[in-house]
Scaffold this active site. Structure first.
Site, PDB file in Angstrom:
ATOM      1  N   ASP A  28       0.908  -1.039  -0.003  1.00  0.00           N
ATOM      2  CA  ASP A  28      -0.130   0.027   0.028  1.00  0.00           C
ATOM      3  C   ASP A  28       0.718   1.027   0.065  1.00  0.00           C
ATOM      4  O   ASP A  28       1.848   1.336   0.832  1.00  0.00           O
ATOM      5  CB  ASP A  28      -1.081  -0.064   1.176  1.00  0.00           C
ATOM      6  CG  ASP A  28      -1.992   0.975   1.151  1.00  0.00           C
ATOM      7  OD1 ASP A  28      -3.132   0.578   1.058  1.00  0.00           O
ATOM      8  OD2 ASP A  28      -1.733   2.212   0.903  1.00  0.00           O
ATOM      9  N   HIS A  97     -10.036  -5.291  -3.366  1.00  0.00           N
ATOM     10  CA  HIS A  97      -8.857  -5.517  -2.551  1.00  0.00           C
ATOM     11  C   HIS A  97      -8.892  -5.773  -1.210  1.00  0.00           C
ATOM     12  O   HIS A  97      -9.773  -5.428  -0.459  1.00  0.00           O
ATOM     13  CB  HIS A  97      -7.777  -4.139  -2.849  1.00  0.00           C
ATOM     14  CG  HIS A  97      -8.572  -2.935  -2.354  1.00  0.00           C
ATOM     15  ND1 HIS A  97      -9.613  -2.290  -3.238  1.00  0.00           N
ATOM     16  CD2 HIS A  97      -8.265  -2.250  -1.103  1.00  0.00           C
ATOM     17  CE1 HIS A  97      -9.974  -1.211  -2.536  1.00  0.00           C
ATOM     18  NE2 HIS A  97      -9.384  -1.048  -1.339  1.00  0.00           N
TER      19      HIS A  97
END
Ligand code: 5GP
Ligand code: ZN
Length: 139
Positions: A28, A97
């Protein structure tokens, strides 16, 4: 094309930690903790329940394979695993996700709020973490 589809296509760079035929996992960009990984199906769908069966199964098989290596790298006995399924649930990127956030013994913030995120991060930071996770997956 959505941002995550562009990552799948290689049009936007990412720090990949795992890839197979149906799924991709990468760091991320605004981690809530060291080792914050996003796991996605390569196939675009906004909602998890709309994924074709084969891809849904592949996604959760990948999740199962990633949890222990990610936790091991950060000496974490636990992790937060989250899926924001739609805008009202905080989904910003409209492509399925799964957030995997390792939780080391020394605890950090526990909810995915922007307040808990640390940024900016340099290239070396992401490369070092992605490399550690990739090596642990291969072990
Ligand atoms: P959501 O709120 O949709 O569940 O989470 C989206 C996540 O994607 C956020 O944690 C955000 O930091 C991450 N993100 C947004 N844009 C990018 C990007 O271009 N690259 C990467 N690696 N992560 C991104
Ligand atoms: Zn997409």
């Amino acid at each position: 094309m959505c941002i995550f589809c562009q990552i799948v296509e290689g049009e936007i760079p990412s720090y990949k930690v795992y890839e197979d035929e149906y799924t991709l996992a990468f760091l991320d960009i605004a981690p809530i903790a060291d080792g914050h990984v996003l796991l996605i199906p390569k196939h675009h769908e906004q909602f998890v329940e709309d994924l074709p069966e084969e891809i849904y199964t592949a996604l959760f098989d990948s999740l199962k394979g990633l949890v222990n290596p990610i936790q091991a790298v950060f000496d974490a006995p636990a992790s937060n695993i989250g899926l924001n399924n739609g805008p009202n649930a905080g989904q910003i990127i409209p492509h399925v996700h799964i957030h995997i956030v390792p939780r080391p013994k020394k605890a950090g913030p526990t909810l995915s709020s922007s307040a808990g995120r640390f940024k900016p991060r340099n290239k070396e930071y992401f490369e070092e973490i992605a490399d550690k996770i990739r090596k642990e997956i291969k072990r």
